[in-house]
Write an enzyme that holds these catalytic residues in place. Structure first.
Site, PDB file in Angstrom:
ATOM      1  N   GLY A 255     -14.812   6.510  36.701  1.00 33.36           N
ATOM      2  CA  GLY A 255     -15.130   5.096  36.646  1.00 33.36           C
ATOM      3  C   GLY A 255     -15.809   4.732  35.342  1.00 33.36           C
ATOM      4  O   GLY A 255     -15.857   5.520  34.386  1.00 33.36           O
TER       5      GLY A 255
ATOM      6  N   ASP B 262     -23.734  -2.109  45.563  1.00 32.34           N
ATOM      7  CA  ASP B 262     -22.315  -1.736  45.468  1.00 32.34           C
ATOM      8  C   ASP B 262     -21.889  -0.965  46.716  1.00 32.34           C
ATOM      9  O   ASP B 262     -21.202   0.052  46.629  1.00 32.34           O
ATOM     10  CB  ASP B 262     -22.062  -0.893  44.219  1.00 32.34           C
ATOM     11  CG  ASP B 262     -20.559  -0.838  43.874  1.00 32.34           C
ATOM     12  OD1 ASP B 262     -19.822  -1.744  44.303  1.00 32.34           O
ATOM     13  OD2 ASP B 262     -20.152   0.109  43.194  1.00 32.34           O
TER      14      ASP B 262
END
Length: 822
Positions: free
Chosen positions: A512, A628
């Site tokens: 990521g 998140d």
């Protein structure tokens, strides 16, 4: 001439009205010709002429409107019409007749049940149940019933249909298979009740039993323990002086289910799938060899999980040893020790089995198990006994007086069977059992000693290995040369590089914006997950160390455990415990793997996430906003327990701080609430919103971001909200859960309710996590939810905040950014 034209127009209009109007009823003045049909009032079933498969023969049958090639009943099974001139009528005497083009009767129903009374208004009507009933007037009055197709089944058993005997009239309702897929004539296989002894459900091939489902024990047939009441079905077995029958009822009328006996004699249950417009096979009989009647012969049990599957009962030996050793078990077993009858016989308890064939049994509803045992001991011909009804700790008495045949060891359910044995054999078994207990105890003690020795040795080796590592992380790479204590085990870069095969791409678990995650194995065999922070990350050394120090202080069973770190040669690494089952999204959004998650597991996952968030928000020494929370950031351990990961976007609050703002909006669209995605305003209610999305995803098996209702342009939240306000929340539930006996509908609906409360538009309307825990674990009344945030797929980002900086979300399991200290 004008009169002729008028008559022609009138006849044409009458014919047009006849063909364009959907009828569900005919009377003696009407008929059904080939090409015309009756359709039930709710447009579920249709009756008319059809040809199965590629056959040219014509039959009168009933089929589903949504599946016209699925016939559930056939009238003239043995006498097809070979042309398209057939006519179906109801006579003034209340009989149905099928005529060919010469007006010859091809088929007719039985003489109706009139009781000698005159029939005034015979009417034949196709009902939404699939039943074709002939009545004298009012269809809702059972006394007016003259004849019904449900009394004469073909190969299909429908909801509300009775399978069994009417003892007053002698009518036996049973299924018979088709000869083939193109020939509905009666095949070799039938399924119904054997009335000898205690009635039992059997499938017959001719006059021989092929498969035996067993007798009813109050909850289910002894060979079908999975046929228990649930949120979809209600089963009922009735046995009295007037009738013996079994039926089932669908509790949700929007679902189409059917059970059919196929031409091979295999019973199959199907469910109509509206999205694929096809029938899905739910279950089937004869799924293994133990389903075959008497597969192991007398006095033997069949266990599909053992090899060989057949074994003689305790105290019995093979009747024909040579055949038995050659896997021909049909001869069964015989007693190795003769019974003494009055010389102290006893009983051996066999657990979790399908009871043997009851065709030569005797039963009494009013006796208890002790009285049953005493009665069996008084009769030398009695071979075994059991409870008739297993409900409420058991009642009734069932005795066997013939050889015990077709005993099957079941993996779920099953009953206890008490088998008569000689006293000498029981004493021998008891002594053998005591010896086994002694051996087990001694083995356990020896194993415990070995484990202690091994544990001591392992601890010593770990201490030696840890001495080679730096126990305290020193900031050797700080330009100012200062040293700081991280209070966390530090791994050497060489150790981590070896564990991950030098960060090989084959070991990469994810990647990521903040870096990559690799799987590794330490020298001692421990598996780890290594987060390698990207060199392009904004996070500097100081920020990285501050974050690690804070995360190391978080200790909870539903948070991923940080094992250590490494800061060496411009590398910043974090070492976590490795989760073999990876992340939640790999299960719930996968069509096959989602079926591994029954409601018990999904409930446990939701509860674990709830506890983890509550700890972050209220119970830890720090107040953490995750920011998140999503399915890919919920990792699953070996026991499918959830662990929240990826604290890279988390924010630290003071214990008295409630909310904050940021110009750096990070996270994942679909999980971010409106106030955060639009204005950078975040609080504990930010995580509550993400949790609500997760709950709805877990229950539905659908992704919020990727789900789109084509008619309304709704995402999953909007779809769930519309189903809720339309009082159709069941349509949101993953279809797999509707067949799960471990859940109740009320519990599922309560979780949906709580999920909708968590995703409400206004943060102040959302509950905090302590309230969510209470809502999910109690029966307190819940407030009505209001419209959720981000109702449609296009409402995610508006013009008011387009100027804010939006960072791409991370797609791997673990990412990191800065945490703010108190």
């Amino acid at each position: 001439m004008e009169a002729f034209i008028a008559l022609f127009v009138y006849s044409f209009l009458l014919s047009f009205l006849r063909t364009s109007t959907t009828l569900d009823t005919i009377t003696p003045s009407q008929s059904i010709r080939d090409g015309e049909t009756l359709v039930s009032a709710g447009r579920i079933f249709e009756l008319g002429f059809f040809s199965p498969g590629s056959s040219k023969s014509r039959y009168v049958g009933i089929w589903y409107v949504v599946s016209k090639d699925t016939a559930v009943w056939v009238a003239n099974r043995e006498t097809p019409i070979e042309n398209h001139y057939g006519v179906l009528k109801v006579t003034n005497k209340g009989s149905l007749v099928l005529l060919d083009k010469t007006n010859t009767t091809i088929w007719s129903s039985n003489t109706p049940r009139t009781g000698g009374n005159k029939i005034n208004y015979p009417t034949a009507q196709l009902l939404d149940s699939g039943n074709f009933a002939v009545t004298d007037g009012n269809i809702s009055d059972p006394k007016t019933l003259l004849w019904q197709s449900f009394d004469y089944p073909s190969d299909t058993f429908l909801p509300e249909m009775k399978l069994g005997w009417d003892l007053v009239s002698g009518l036996d309702r049973y299924l018979t298979s088709w000869k083939s897929a193109e020939d509905p004539a009666q095949g070799e296989i039938s399924e119904g009740f054997d009335r000898r002894g205690l009635p039992q459900l059997v499938a017959m091939k001719g006059d021989k039993i092929k498969v035996r489902s067993g007798s009813w024990n109050g909850l289910y047939f002894t060979g079908r323990p999975w046929l228990t009441p649930n949120q979809l079905f209600k089963y009922e077995f009735v046995m009295n002086e007037k009738e013996i029958y079994f039926e089932y009822e669908l509790l949700n009328n929007s679902i189409l289910m059917r059970y059919m006996l196929n031409p091979l004699g295999i019973g199959q249950k199907f469910k109509w799938m509206g999205n694929t417009k096809s029938w899905e096979l739910v279950s089937a009989s004869q799924s293994n060899e133990c389903e075959n009647y008497g597969h192991c012969g007398a006095y033997a049990s069949c266990n599909i999980n053992k090899s060989p599957v057949c074994a003689c009962l305790n105290g019995f030996i093979p009747k024909f040893p040579k055949d038995w050793n050659s896997a021909d078990w049909s001869g069964g077993c015989v007693r190795g020790t003769p019974l003494g009858c009055n010389d102290g016989d006893g009983f051996l308890n066999l657990k979790d089995v399908k009871l043997p064939d009851t065709s030569s049994s005797w039963f009494d509803w009013n006796m208890n198990l002790k009285e049953c045992e005493e009665l069996c001991l008084k009769n030398c011909s009695c071979k075994a006994y059991a409870n008739l009804d297993i409900r409420n700790e058991g009642s009734g008495c069932l005795l066997w007086f013939a050889d015990l045949v077709d005993i099957v060891v079941l993996q779920i359910g099953g009953q206890e069977l008490y088998i008569r044995e000689a006293a000498s054999l029981l004493n021998h078994i008891e002594k053998k059992r005591h010896l086994q207990v002694i051996i087990i105890v001694c083995s356990a003690i020896l194993l415990l000693v070995m484990l202690v020795v091994g544990l001591v040795s392992c601890v010593r080796r770990m201490k030696l290995r840890n001495e080679e590592m730096n126990i305290r992380c020193q900031n050797d790479y700080n330009n100012e040369g200062k040293k700081e204590d991280m209070e966390l085990p530090i791994f050497d870069l060489t150790v981590i590089s070896n564990a991950t095969d030098n960060f090989a791409s084959s070991n990469k678990l994810g990647e990521g914006g903040f870096g990559s995650v690799y799987k590794g194995t330490l020298l001692g065999g421990q598996e780890i997950a290594v987060k390698r922070l990207s060199k392009n990350s904004r996070q500097g050394l100081i920020e990285f160390k501050n974050e690690v120090i804070l995360i190391a202080k978080l200790q909870h069973r539903n948070l991923v455990k940080l094992l250590g770190c490494c800061i060496q040669e411009n590398e910043k690494l974090l070492i976590y415990e490795y989760m073999h089952n990876k992340s939640l999204d790999s299960f719930i959004f996968d069509q096959m793997k989602s079926k591994l998650l029954d409601w018990r597991m999904r409930n446990n996952i939701i509860s674990g996430i709830t506890r983890g968030l509550l700890y972050l928000h209220e119970d830890s020494r720090l107040r953490i906003i995750h920011r998140d929370l999503k399915a890919s950031n919920i990792l699953l351990d070996d026991n499918m327990n959830p662990k929240i990961s990826d604290f890279g976007l988390a924010k630290l609050f003071g214990t008295d701080q409630i909310e904050a703002n940021t110009n750096r909006i990070v996270g994942t669209y679909g999980y971010m609430p409106p106030e955060y995605a639009g204005y950078g305003h975040f609080s504990v209610k930010t995580d509550v919103f993400s949790f609500g999305v997760l709950v709805l995803e877990i229950i539905s098996g659908k992704k919020n971001k990727e789900f789109c209702n084509s008619d309304q342009f709704l995402n999953l939240l909007g779809h769930a909200w519309r189903l809720w306000i339309e009082d159709k929340p069941m349509k949101l539930i993953d279809e797999f859960l509707l067949f799960d006996n471990s859940c109740t509908l009320s519990e599922l609906l309560r979780f949906i309710h709580v999920g909708l409360l968590c995703v409400q538009q206004r943060p102040e309307d959302r509950p905090n996590m302590s309230s969510v825990v209470l809502m999910l674990s109690s029966e307190i009344s819940l407030p009505k939810p209001s419209q959720p945030g981000f109702y449609t797929e296009k409402a995610q980002v508006g013009e008011d905040y387009s100027s804010r900086m939006l960072e791409a979300p991370s797609i791997n399991e673990i990412t990191f950014t800065s945490l703010e200290a108190r």
